[in-house]
Design an enzyme around this catalytic site. Sequence first.
Site, PDB file in Angstrom:
ATOM      1  N   ASP A 196      16.168  43.435  62.943  1.00 12.60           N
ATOM      2  CA  ASP A 196      17.333  43.005  62.178  1.00 12.60           C
ATOM      3  C   ASP A 196      17.983  41.972  63.088  1.00 12.60           C
ATOM      4  O   ASP A 196      18.574  42.338  64.112  1.00 12.60           O
ATOM      5  CB  ASP A 196      18.295  44.163  61.915  1.00 12.60           C
ATOM      6  CG  ASP A 196      19.458  43.717  61.054  1.00 12.60           C
ATOM      7  OD1 ASP A 196      20.029  42.641  61.352  1.00 12.60           O
ATOM      8  OD2 ASP A 196      19.803  44.408  60.097  1.00 12.60           O
ATOM      9  N   HIS A 197      17.844  40.705  62.753  1.00 13.70           N
ATOM     10  CA  HIS A 197      18.224  39.692  63.756  1.00 13.70           C
ATOM     11  C   HIS A 197      19.722  39.722  64.067  1.00 13.70           C
ATOM     12  O   HIS A 197      20.143  39.192  65.084  1.00 13.70           O
ATOM     13  CB  HIS A 197      17.732  38.297  63.359  1.00 13.70           C
ATOM     14  CG  HIS A 197      18.575  37.607  62.333  1.00 13.70           C
ATOM     15  ND1 HIS A 197      18.459  37.847  60.991  1.00 13.70           N
ATOM     16  CD2 HIS A 197      19.558  36.688  62.450  1.00 13.70           C
ATOM     17  CE1 HIS A 197      19.328  37.098  60.336  1.00 13.70           C
ATOM     18  NE2 HIS A 197      20.017  36.378  61.197  1.00 13.70           N
ATOM     19  N   GLU A 235      28.389  33.423  53.478  1.00 12.87           N
ATOM     20  CA  GLU A 235      27.630  32.198  53.770  1.00 12.87           C
ATOM     21  C   GLU A 235      28.075  31.116  52.811  1.00 12.87           C
ATOM     22  O   GLU A 235      28.347  31.397  51.640  1.00 12.87           O
ATOM     23  CB  GLU A 235      26.138  32.439  53.569  1.00 12.87           C
ATOM     24  CG  GLU A 235      25.555  33.463  54.503  1.00 12.87           C
ATOM     25  CD  GLU A 235      24.062  33.622  54.268  1.00 12.87           C
ATOM     26  OE1 GLU A 235      23.299  32.937  54.956  1.00 12.87           O
ATOM     27  OE2 GLU A 235      23.671  34.405  53.392  1.00 12.87           O
ATOM     28  N   HIS A 288      21.752  43.858  57.547  1.00 15.65           N
ATOM     29  CA  HIS A 288      22.711  43.268  58.490  1.00 15.65           C
ATOM     30  C   HIS A 288      24.104  43.907  58.378  1.00 15.65           C
ATOM     31  O   HIS A 288      24.708  44.295  59.376  1.00 15.65           O
ATOM     32  CB  HIS A 288      22.860  41.764  58.255  1.00 15.65           C
ATOM     33  CG  HIS A 288      21.550  41.023  58.216  1.00 15.65           C
ATOM     34  ND1 HIS A 288      20.502  41.344  59.022  1.00 15.65           N
ATOM     35  CD2 HIS A 288      21.120  39.977  57.455  1.00 15.65           C
ATOM     36  CE1 HIS A 288      19.479  40.521  58.779  1.00 15.65           C
ATOM     37  NE2 HIS A 288      19.834  39.693  57.821  1.00 15.65           N
TER      38      HIS A 288
HETATM   39  C1  BG6 Z   1      18.561  36.502  56.548  1.00 17.76           C
HETATM   40  C2  BG6 Z   1      18.678  36.404  55.057  1.00 17.76           C
HETATM   41  O1  BG6 Z   1      18.137  37.782  56.935  1.00 17.76           O
HETATM   42  O2  BG6 Z   1      19.849  36.261  57.123  1.00 17.76           O
HETATM   43  C3  BG6 Z   1      19.203  35.042  54.631  1.00 17.76           C
HETATM   44  O3  BG6 Z   1      17.397  36.618  54.473  1.00 17.76           O
HETATM   45  C4  BG6 Z   1      20.502  34.759  55.349  1.00 17.76           C
HETATM   46  O4  BG6 Z   1      19.392  34.984  53.225  1.00 17.76           O
HETATM   47  C5  BG6 Z   1      20.358  34.964  56.842  1.00 17.76           C
HETATM   48  O5  BG6 Z   1      20.856  33.412  55.070  1.00 17.76           O
HETATM   49  C6  BG6 Z   1      21.695  34.849  57.531  1.00 17.76           C
HETATM   50  O6  BG6 Z   1      21.498  34.844  58.906  1.00 17.76           O
HETATM   51  P1  BG6 Z   1      22.539  34.128  59.883  1.00 17.76           P
HETATM   52  O7  BG6 Z   1      22.020  34.444  61.239  1.00 17.76           O
HETATM   53  O8  BG6 Z   1      22.509  32.667  59.532  1.00 17.76           O
HETATM   54  O9  BG6 Z   1      23.855  34.750  59.580  1.00 17.76           O
END
Ligand code: BG6
Length: 517
Positions: A203-204, A242, A266
């Site tokens: 989960d990044h 976003e 997330h």
């Molecule tokens: C990803 C989603 O896991 O996370 C995307 O699939 C989303 O839809 C992205 O835009 C958001 O990541 P970050 O790091 O830009 O907040």
Amino acid sequence: MIQESSEDRHPFLKGLSKHRGAPPTVVVIFGASGDLTARKLVPAIFNLGIDNLLPGEFHLIGYGRKPIEDEAFREMMDAAIEEFSRRPLNKEIWERVRQNMTYHAGGYDEAEAFASLAARINKIEADLGRDMQRMFYISTPPSVFEPIIKNIGSSGMAQAHVHTKLASKVVVEKPFGHDLESARDLNKAINGVFEEPQVYRIDHYLGKETVQDLLVQRFGNSIFEPLWNREYIDCVQITVAESLGVGSRGGYYDSSGALRDMIQNHTMQLVALTAMEPPVSLDPESIRDEKVKVIRAIQPLELKAGGGDVVRARYTNGLVKGEPVKGYLEESGIPKDSTTETYAAMRLAINNWRWQGVPFYIRSGKRMARRASEIAIQFKRPPGILFSEGDKFNVAANTMVISIQPDEGVTIVMNSKIPGLETRTQPVKMHFRYSTTFGSNTPEAYERLILDAMVGDSTLFIRGDETEASWKLVTPVLKHWEACGEHGLQDYAAGSWGPLASERLLWERRHQWRRSG
Ligand code: BG6
């Protein structure tokens, strides 16, 4: 050869991490011609190289269906580094990474292609004269996760080396399943080949500095923790907004939606880290035990048409930062009869000793007014004896806002006297900004996560039971929405803060969404 590193030379690893340096490693990226490899994975590996954090013996094999020559693959990655690396090209380092990069073409369900991959890895090891750990990074569409895992198993590549005991590991990208049942099936398939400690579910968000800092903020300061409970906190609001739309990912997104794409993973991780009990130590299992406990303590959501604990919506055309943008149904790859939500909000009740009665409001959407991910802790108001006129209460509730991105930092909103001869109050802000204190060049989430997976620290990865607990909570919502179709799906104009209906979730408890920023 790239040298092993020491923690002392790399202060960014201090604190939560216990890095010892990774053993010799072969990383195989499945889905190597995809977007993530170019945008995130290879640039992250290059930046680890700059920081001297790659193991002394390191090899990267890109695996994909398209036939690509080794040199053509390297050239694709040259372009990726040029465009996406956090730091500019360092020719010497990149050349060292690049020389150890090859491409292997094959189908994901072709046993022979996996057998030849195994032979290729054996050859790399034989040439080096030593065993290497194998790290399989699955970054493909989810439909081929299971065949890949099965084939890694049947080609013998998941087994540890006999003499050195160097184990293999698998890193699995999201989406991890599309509901509880499929997540369980995927866990079963993975655990049929790998032991749980060999599995790294990504989960990044957990790789983001500010998300890791949540544990330090909470448990490394004695001023917050005594207040972090139902006695002092009125509500918690978590926003992951976003401004981007679905872009070129319409096909994927329409089969997913905001709940699966952002909330189940997330946003739920942010809830868990905000609400969990102090772990007994910082080892991976202690932290993950506490996260899973708190996710399990969230009450099943009340679902009813036009009410209950959830709201979903879809953006219509509008203005984002002054620019006109299309509505979701006009985006490319989106079926005209789509009922996929691009925004989801929920009111969560965590039924445990610490949080009973404190609503956690969470929301996430695309094409919102601006990019802003934050956790706002709203404290109870002080008694209204001293600073009220009639029935008008003159002091605002204190709020602590942990800004995950962009403007990473922490802001505390408190009341102050406006200078002058009368006693009038005004909310004022105390700011801490990461960029001011630490500079702005912090590592990308994927740098931290790839390094942790290589060295075997699973703290920032999702355990199997954790992902299932989260799916268990959201799957009834998905089913309910599926059954409702278009009914109850709200609209919001692109560039707004979401549908009016999401205000209801808060009004019903006498709260109001904080305007982010
Ligand atoms: C990803 C989603 O896991 O996370 C995307 O699939 C989303 O839809 C992205 O835009 C958001 O990541 P970050 O790091 O830009 O907040």
